[in-house]
Write a protein that holds these residues in place. Sequence first.
Motif, PDB file in Angstrom:
ATOM      1  N   VAL A 147      12.715 -70.190  45.814  1.00 19.21           N
ATOM      2  CA  VAL A 147      12.750 -70.524  44.393  1.00 19.21           C
ATOM      3  C   VAL A 147      13.792 -69.657  43.702  1.00 19.21           C
ATOM      4  N   VAL A 148      14.490 -70.265  42.760  1.00 19.46           N
ATOM      5  CA  VAL A 148      15.448 -69.553  41.915  1.00 19.46           C
ATOM      6  C   VAL A 148      14.902 -69.562  40.498  1.00 19.46           C
ATOM      7  N   LEU A 149      14.717 -68.395  39.935  1.00 24.14           N
ATOM      8  CA  LEU A 149      14.128 -68.242  38.612  1.00 24.14           C
ATOM      9  C   LEU A 149      15.205 -67.721  37.658  1.00 24.14           C
ATOM     10  N   ILE A 150      15.659 -68.573  36.756  1.00 23.59           N
ATOM     11  CA  ILE A 150      16.674 -68.205  35.773  1.00 23.59           C
ATOM     12  C   ILE A 150      15.968 -67.873  34.460  1.00 23.59           C
ATOM     13  N   ALA A 151      16.104 -66.626  34.009  1.00 20.74           N
ATOM     14  CA  ALA A 151      15.465 -66.170  32.764  1.00 20.74           C
ATOM     15  C   ALA A 151      13.976 -66.527  32.730  1.00 20.74           C
ATOM     16  N   PRO A 152      13.226 -66.100  33.738  1.00 31.95           N
ATOM     17  CA  PRO A 152      11.813 -66.499  33.824  1.00 31.95           C
ATOM     18  C   PRO A 152      10.927 -65.753  32.839  1.00 31.95           C
ATOM     19  N   HIS A 153       9.783 -66.366  32.536  1.00 30.59           N
ATOM     20  CA  HIS A 153       8.703 -65.711  31.779  1.00 30.59           C
ATOM     21  C   HIS A 153       7.466 -65.666  32.657  1.00 30.59           C
ATOM     22  N   VAL A 154       6.876 -64.492  32.808  1.00 30.03           N
ATOM     23  CA  VAL A 154       5.592 -64.396  33.505  1.00 30.03           C
ATOM     24  C   VAL A 154       4.500 -63.843  32.597  1.00 30.03           C
ATOM     25  N   ILE A 155       4.916 -63.210  31.490  1.00 28.61           N
ATOM     26  CA  ILE A 155       4.006 -62.775  30.437  1.00 28.61           C
ATOM     27  C   ILE A 155       4.677 -63.078  29.100  1.00 28.61           C
ATOM     28  N   VAL A 156       3.917 -62.941  28.025  1.00 28.85           N
ATOM     29  CA  VAL A 156       4.466 -63.130  26.681  1.00 28.85           C
ATOM     30  C   VAL A 156       4.796 -61.761  26.094  1.00 28.85           C
ATOM     31  N   GLU A 157       6.043 -61.599  25.691  1.00 26.47           N
ATOM     32  CA  GLU A 157       6.483 -60.352  25.079  1.00 26.47           C
ATOM     33  C   GLU A 157       6.708 -60.543  23.578  1.00 26.47           C
ATOM     34  N   ASP A 158       6.723 -59.438  22.846  1.00 21.26           N
ATOM     35  CA  ASP A 158       6.970 -59.510  21.405  1.00 21.26           C
ATOM     36  C   ASP A 158       8.310 -60.164  21.099  1.00 21.26           C
ATOM     37  N   VAL A 159       9.331 -59.819  21.899  1.00 19.07           N
ATOM     38  CA  VAL A 159      10.656 -60.372  21.642  1.00 19.07           C
ATOM     39  C   VAL A 159      10.654 -61.893  21.816  1.00 19.07           C
ATOM     40  N   SER A 160       9.830 -62.397  22.727  1.00 16.40           N
ATOM     41  CA  SER A 160       9.737 -63.843  22.926  1.00 16.40           C
ATOM     42  C   SER A 160       9.194 -64.516  21.674  1.00 16.40           C
ATOM     43  N   THR A 220       9.001 -63.362  18.605  1.00 14.78           N
ATOM     44  CA  THR A 220       9.893 -63.181  17.462  1.00 14.78           C
ATOM     45  C   THR A 220      11.031 -64.196  17.488  1.00 14.78           C
ATOM     46  N   SER A 221      11.654 -64.365  18.651  1.00 13.58           N
ATOM     47  CA  SER A 221      12.773 -65.300  18.764  1.00 13.58           C
ATOM     48  C   SER A 221      12.318 -66.743  18.607  1.00 13.58           C
ATOM     49  N   ILE A 222      11.131 -67.067  19.120  1.00 10.60           N
ATOM     50  CA  ILE A 222      10.632 -68.441  19.028  1.00 10.60           C
ATOM     51  C   ILE A 222      10.210 -68.767  17.599  1.00 10.60           C
ATOM     52  N   ALA A 223       9.696 -67.778  16.872  1.00 10.85           N
ATOM     53  CA  ALA A 223       9.394 -67.986  15.448  1.00 10.85           C
ATOM     54  C   ALA A 223      10.686 -68.190  14.658  1.00 10.85           C
ATOM     55  N   ALA A 224      11.718 -67.449  15.020  1.00  9.69           N
ATOM     56  CA  ALA A 224      13.002 -67.576  14.319  1.00  9.69           C
ATOM     57  C   ALA A 224      13.625 -68.943  14.543  1.00  9.69           C
ATOM     58  N   ILE A 225      13.521 -69.459  15.770  1.00 13.41           N
ATOM     59  CA  ILE A 225      14.142 -70.759  16.034  1.00 13.41           C
ATOM     60  C   ILE A 225      13.377 -71.886  15.335  1.00 13.41           C
ATOM     61  N   LYS A 226      12.095 -71.680  15.055  1.00 13.55           N
ATOM     62  CA  LYS A 226      11.339 -72.671  14.278  1.00 13.55           C
ATOM     63  C   LYS A 226      11.937 -72.801  12.879  1.00 13.55           C
ATOM     64  N   ALA A 227      12.222 -71.654  12.263  1.00 13.09           N
ATOM     65  CA  ALA A 227      12.841 -71.679  10.936  1.00 13.09           C
ATOM     66  C   ALA A 227      14.226 -72.314  11.003  1.00 13.09           C
ATOM     67  N   THR A 228      14.980 -72.016  12.046  1.00  9.20           N
ATOM     68  CA  THR A 228      16.308 -72.602  12.212  1.00  9.20           C
ATOM     69  C   THR A 228      16.213 -74.115  12.380  1.00  9.20           C
ATOM     70  N   TYR A 229      15.251 -74.563  13.162  1.00  8.97           N
ATOM     71  CA  TYR A 229      15.060 -75.994  13.402  1.00  8.97           C
ATOM     72  C   TYR A 229      14.762 -76.734  12.103  1.00  8.97           C
ATOM     73  N   GLU A 230      14.005 -76.103  11.222  1.00  2.84           N
ATOM     74  CA  GLU A 230      13.543 -76.771  10.004  1.00  2.84           C
ATOM     75  C   GLU A 230      14.497 -76.626   8.824  1.00  2.84           C
ATOM     76  N   THR A 231      15.533 -75.784   8.969  1.00  6.49           N
ATOM     77  CA  THR A 231      16.412 -75.534   7.822  1.00  6.49           C
ATOM     78  C   THR A 231      17.905 -75.738   8.113  1.00  6.49           C
ATOM     79  N   THR A 232      18.251 -76.037   9.349  1.00  6.36           N
ATOM     80  CA  THR A 232      19.664 -76.196   9.701  1.00  6.36           C
ATOM     81  C   THR A 232      19.875 -77.524  10.431  1.00  6.36           C
TER      82      THR A 232
END
Length: 267
Positions: free
Chosen positions: A129-142, A144-156
């Motif tokens: 298996v090749v894992l590119i930028a994998p997630h195995v746990i949820v981090e704060d940075v994840s 934060t960035s996913i909340a930010a992209i929600k705002a971007t999706y709804e306003t841009t």
Amino acid sequence: MKLRATGSLTIDSAELEYRLIGPQPSAAPCIVMLHEGLGSVGLWGEFPDKLQQATGASVFVYSRAGYGSSSPVALPRPLDYMEREALTVLPKLLDAIGFRDGLLVGHSDGASIAAIYAGGRQDHRLRGVVLIAPHVIVEDVSVTSIAAIKATYETTELRTKLARWHRDVDNAFYGWNGAWLDPQFRNWDITGFLAYVRVPVAVIQGSDDQYGTTRQVEIIQEECYCPVAVTMLPGVGHSPHREAPEATVKTIADFAAATLSSAASQS
């Protein structure tokens, strides 16, 4: 069943769009590609073609339900949607395409799905298996960035841009975004699958990944008993296959050459 170059497969009640480059999966080693949380067949761009040229393998790309031109899904998605994808849908898809042997190559959510499959299904056909930028746990940075992209999706114009790649863009976006921002999703953790992975693993991680830190890589190295090769790409963010395509193709091609030839010599 002989697959056409493009088409759709019926898996359970969903129609899943796909693209096949190179030989039939039943006739040659096959690389099955699993896209990110907002990905699709089209969003891989030319990367599958470059990978096929570099490896000579069959390359099979598909859009999971809720993405691309595949069937939409009911929202909200269950918080174990990646486990369901890996353990329920993916086995049926591999059987449907006549998967004989090969690799899973996943990016982001797709990498998590690949890791769950490798640990949750002892599939003798899987060589690595090749894992590119994998997630195995949820981090704060994840989060934060996913909340930010929600705002971007709804306003841009992001929604308009993504709509080029998804038949139902809101279904694709909110299915992914809503799950990751659910407070209960902070407990999501797939490290339990890693100890059961019995095939070589290649991890490709950008040093500037805005959705995850190197802790994700460290956990994979700590929990897996199988060989884990890590390629860190300096100055690269969450999408190595877009930001550093040559290095990413070479890493995967070298891994494929080693794992698939090793498997052939043992058979």
